[in-house]
Design a protein around this motif. Structure first.
Motif, PDB file in Angstrom:
ATOM      1  N   LEU A  58      11.438  18.493   6.291  1.00 23.29           N
ATOM      2  CA  LEU A  58      11.013  17.515   7.296  1.00 23.29           C
ATOM      3  C   LEU A  58       9.593  17.838   7.729  1.00 23.29           C
ATOM      4  O   LEU A  58       9.305  18.965   8.158  1.00 23.29           O
ATOM      5  CB  LEU A  58      11.954  17.575   8.497  1.00 23.29           C
ATOM      6  CG  LEU A  58      13.399  17.175   8.152  1.00 23.29           C
ATOM      7  CD1 LEU A  58      14.337  17.546   9.279  1.00 23.29           C
ATOM      8  CD2 LEU A  58      13.500  15.690   7.854  1.00 23.29           C
ATOM      9  N   VAL A  99      10.535  14.431   4.115  1.00 22.77           N
ATOM     10  CA  VAL A  99      10.610  13.291   5.032  1.00 22.77           C
ATOM     11  C   VAL A  99       9.394  13.364   5.958  1.00 22.77           C
ATOM     12  O   VAL A  99       9.298  14.271   6.793  1.00 22.77           O
ATOM     13  CB  VAL A  99      11.915  13.337   5.852  1.00 22.77           C
ATOM     14  CG1 VAL A  99      11.949  12.189   6.861  1.00 22.77           C
ATOM     15  CG2 VAL A  99      13.121  13.287   4.929  1.00 22.77           C
ATOM     16  N   ALA A 114       7.505  13.093  17.078  1.00 26.21           N
ATOM     17  CA  ALA A 114       8.073  13.086  15.723  1.00 26.21           C
ATOM     18  C   ALA A 114       8.831  14.394  15.467  1.00 26.21           C
ATOM     19  O   ALA A 114       9.863  14.422  14.805  1.00 26.21           O
ATOM     20  CB  ALA A 114       6.964  12.913  14.698  1.00 26.21           C
ATOM     21  N   LYS A 115       8.316  15.464  16.036  1.00 33.26           N
ATOM     22  CA  LYS A 115       8.962  16.772  15.840  1.00 33.26           C
ATOM     23  C   LYS A 115      10.362  16.782  16.482  1.00 33.26           C
ATOM     24  O   LYS A 115      11.341  17.260  15.889  1.00 33.26           O
ATOM     25  CB  LYS A 115       8.088  17.852  16.474  1.00 33.26           C
ATOM     26  CG  LYS A 115       8.479  19.253  16.109  1.00 33.26           C
ATOM     27  CD  LYS A 115       7.396  20.197  16.585  1.00 33.26           C
ATOM     28  CE  LYS A 115       7.788  21.631  16.463  1.00 33.26           C
ATOM     29  NZ  LYS A 115       6.750  22.489  17.038  1.00 33.26           N
ATOM     30  N   LEU A 119       7.181  12.050   8.958  1.00 32.15           N
ATOM     31  CA  LEU A 119       7.359  11.266  10.181  1.00 32.15           C
ATOM     32  C   LEU A 119       6.159  11.515  11.101  1.00 32.15           C
ATOM     33  O   LEU A 119       6.035  12.584  11.695  1.00 32.15           O
ATOM     34  CB  LEU A 119       8.662  11.710  10.855  1.00 32.15           C
ATOM     35  CG  LEU A 119       9.245  10.802  11.936  1.00 32.15           C
ATOM     36  CD1 LEU A 119       9.545   9.410  11.413  1.00 32.15           C
ATOM     37  CD2 LEU A 119      10.525  11.428  12.503  1.00 32.15           C
ATOM     38  N   ALA A 170      10.715   6.177   8.248  1.00 35.12           N
ATOM     39  CA  ALA A 170      10.181   7.476   7.804  1.00 35.12           C
ATOM     40  C   ALA A 170       9.800   7.308   6.336  1.00 35.12           C
ATOM     41  O   ALA A 170      10.397   6.491   5.629  1.00 35.12           O
ATOM     42  CB  ALA A 170      11.232   8.565   7.951  1.00 35.12           C
ATOM     43  N   ILE A 189      12.228  22.545   8.405  1.00 36.72           N
ATOM     44  CA  ILE A 189      11.229  21.794   9.160  1.00 36.72           C
ATOM     45  C   ILE A 189       9.990  22.665   9.317  1.00 36.72           C
ATOM     46  O   ILE A 189      10.096  23.907   9.275  1.00 36.72           O
ATOM     47  CB  ILE A 189      11.797  21.383  10.546  1.00 36.72           C
ATOM     48  CG1 ILE A 189      10.917  20.333  11.215  1.00 36.72           C
ATOM     49  CG2 ILE A 189      11.973  22.593  11.464  1.00 36.72           C
ATOM     50  CD1 ILE A 189      11.574  19.665  12.419  1.00 36.72           C
ATOM     51  N   PRO A 242       7.091  16.579  10.250  1.00 34.87           N
ATOM     52  CA  PRO A 242       6.696  15.740  11.378  1.00 34.87           C
ATOM     53  C   PRO A 242       5.229  15.981  11.759  1.00 34.87           C
ATOM     54  O   PRO A 242       4.692  17.049  11.498  1.00 34.87           O
ATOM     55  CB  PRO A 242       7.607  16.240  12.502  1.00 34.87           C
ATOM     56  CG  PRO A 242       7.903  17.660  12.157  1.00 34.87           C
ATOM     57  CD  PRO A 242       7.747  17.831  10.681  1.00 34.87           C
ATOM     58  N   LEU A 267      17.171  17.169  11.428  1.00 34.61           N
ATOM     59  CA  LEU A 267      17.391  18.465  10.776  1.00 34.61           C
ATOM     60  C   LEU A 267      18.783  19.007  11.107  1.00 34.61           C
ATOM     61  O   LEU A 267      19.539  19.446  10.233  1.00 34.61           O
ATOM     62  CB  LEU A 267      16.329  19.451  11.280  1.00 34.61           C
ATOM     63  CG  LEU A 267      16.436  20.892  10.827  1.00 34.61           C
ATOM     64  CD1 LEU A 267      15.923  21.037   9.404  1.00 34.61           C
ATOM     65  CD2 LEU A 267      15.638  21.825  11.737  1.00 34.61           C
ATOM     66  N   LYS A 283      12.258  14.216  17.113  1.00 35.62           N
ATOM     67  CA  LYS A 283      13.132  13.327  16.318  1.00 35.62           C
ATOM     68  C   LYS A 283      13.561  14.058  15.036  1.00 35.62           C
ATOM     69  O   LYS A 283      14.737  14.052  14.658  1.00 35.62           O
ATOM     70  CB  LYS A 283      12.329  12.054  15.973  1.00 35.62           C
ATOM     71  CG  LYS A 283      13.055  11.049  15.133  1.00 35.62           C
ATOM     72  CD  LYS A 283      13.969  10.206  15.970  1.00 35.62           C
ATOM     73  CE  LYS A 283      14.801   9.284  15.092  1.00 35.62           C
ATOM     74  NZ  LYS A 283      16.030   8.877  15.765  1.00 35.62           N
ATOM     75  N   SER A 284      12.600  14.682  14.383  1.00 33.27           N
ATOM     76  CA  SER A 284      12.889  15.386  13.126  1.00 33.27           C
ATOM     77  C   SER A 284      13.846  16.541  13.356  1.00 33.27           C
ATOM     78  O   SER A 284      14.698  16.842  12.518  1.00 33.27           O
ATOM     79  CB  SER A 284      11.596  15.924  12.504  1.00 33.27           C
ATOM     80  OG  SER A 284      10.760  14.865  12.159  1.00 33.27           O
TER      81      SER A 284
END
Ligand code: AMP
Length: 419
Positions: A331, A381, A338-339, A383, A393, A358, A333, A346, A341-342
């Motif tokens: 992930l 991913v 965004a972090k 984001l 995404a 991440i 971000p 995760l 959300k990610s």
């Protein structure tokens, strides 16, 4: 000193440990198929156990034991091998009262104060099995064939299986007698240790590695030439069973285990191409050992295989060990929102069994992609603010570089389906 491990020990680092996991996986598989259950015993035992159970005229006990006194003034020793410990547990827990045979396997570290060189360490690992309760020669063949099957499953080639019979307390006195007669008058040419073995245990002189001792014992009477009828018949049968399943062997009449509780079959497996320390495993019968350690007379047999030497041989032979991919999804971000959300994504991915990572260093997208590549991530991913605003995404397939936009509320389902 602080930044160097003790002599003769090895760290198994990420990148190498996967090879050990591979060995451990094959060990578990083969033991299941051959009907062995795992046994785990303490790393240290009372010193006395090894004096009796390995033998006080063996090199291991004479020269190589890690013995220490604990605060209660007990003499304890880090196990130099596992058979004695397994036998101790068999006796202590009265496993002999259960239906026989009892078949156990182990895998773990052993400790010997050895002269360190390639293939010879002070902490090393063995995989081994023990069968308690049967004197049937078919068990000898089964145990030997299991060791060979294990090497085979790892893809090892060009191994030599050496077998011998060392007799039993009935026929060994005759051999000892003949050997002493042969060696009498030649004692001054033996090494100091072998001179002391002449009285205590002359058979051990036969496998002394000193050149001078080898020369002296050239042409000495062998255990095979002195076997009693029972041992001879047993050995013939072991060979027949091995022949029946196409296992090739070399009869090696210098292969000895000089203690009374080692009986009949002895074997060792050599890999031609790993240099001086060519033995990658060995084993044999020990019909007198369980009684020696204080249990009821019970036959036993087992093997111990050296895992460091097996891995070295695999490497030498160019055998690739399959390394599993450690990261399904990375992930990437950009920005705090965004972090967050990610981070939620995760968590869900990991709980559903995917290996997900991440960014932990607030890196730029470029640096994150580079890191994801290093982790061999299958998908990344991405984001960022832009994606968040659009409720999507970007999912990049790292194998072909293709990138797709996936709606955020579809994302988890989408990722769960990728392979
Ligand atoms: P042994 O218990 O001496 O018959 O050893 C069984 C196997 O363990 C050997 O064939 C070697 O592969 C391995 N081994 C024994 N001693 C060492 C050591 N000091 N370092 C690494 N491997 C060893």
């Amino acid at each position: 000193m602080l930044t160097t491990g003790p002599k003769g020990t090895n760290d198994i680092l990420p990148g190498q440990v996967e090879k050990w996991h591979f060995l451990e996986k094959i060990i578990k598989e083969i033991c299941r198929e051959y009907g062995y259950a795992e046994i785990r015993t303490p790393i240290f035992e009372h010193t006395e156990l090894f004096l009796r159970g390995v033998g006080d005229t063996t090199d291991v006990v004479e020269k190589e034991m890690y013995t220490f006194q604990d605060k209660g003034k007990r003499s304890l020793t880090l196990r130099p091998e596992m058979t004695a410990s397994a036998v101790r547990a068999f006796v202590e827990h009265k496993l002999y009262a259960q239906p026989l045979p009892i078949k156990v396997y182990y895998e773990g570290p052993m400790f010997r104060y050895a002269n360190v060189q390639a293939g010879r360490y002070r902490q090393f690992h063995q995989f081994g099995v023990e069968v308690f309760g049967s004197d049937d020669p078919v068990v000898d063949a089964e145990v030997i064939s299991m060791a060979m099957d294990f090497y085979n499953r790892l893809g090892l080639r060009d191994l030599e299986l050496h077998i011998n019979s060392v007799g039993c307390p009935v026929c060994r006195p005759k051999h000892r007698e003949e050997l002493r007669k042969f060696l009498a008058g030649k004692l001054d040419r033996l090494c100091a240790l072998c001179r002391s073995r002449y009285d205590r245990n002359p058979m051990r002189i036969l496998d002394c590695k000193e050149e001078a001792c080898r020369l002296v014992s050239e042409g000495a009477p062998t255990t095979l030439s002195c076997l009693c009828d029972d041992c001879r018949e047993h050995f013939e049968k072991v060979k027949n069973y091995l022949d029946a399943i196409g296992i090739e062997y070399i009869i090696d009449d210098r292969l000895v285990r000089g203690l009374d509780y080692y009986t009949k079959t002895a074997f060792e497996i050599m890999a031609a191409d790993i240099g001086a320390q060519s033995s990658i495993g060995g084993g044999g019968r020990y019909n007198g050992l369980i009684e020696q350690v204080g249990g009821p007379p019970t036959p036993g047999i087992g093997f111990a295989l050296g895992l460091e030497r097996i891995l070295a041989t695999m490497e030498r032979q160019g055998i690739e060990i399959p390394v599993e991919n450690r990261c399904d999804i990375y992930l990437a971000p950009l920005g705090e929102e965004a972090k967050l959300k990610s981070f939620r994504i995760l968590d869900i991915l990991r709980r559903s069994g995917l290996a997900a990572e991440i960014d932990n260093l607030n890196r730029s997208l470029k640096a994150q992609m580079k890191f994801a590549n290093r982790l061999k991530a299958k998908y990344v991913v991405i984001l960022g603010e832009n994606e968040l605003n659009r409720g999507i995404a970007a999912v990049r397939n790292m194998a072909d570089g293709q990138q797709e936009e996936i709606a955020l509320d579809e994302l988890i389902n989408y990722l769960k389906k990728i392979d």
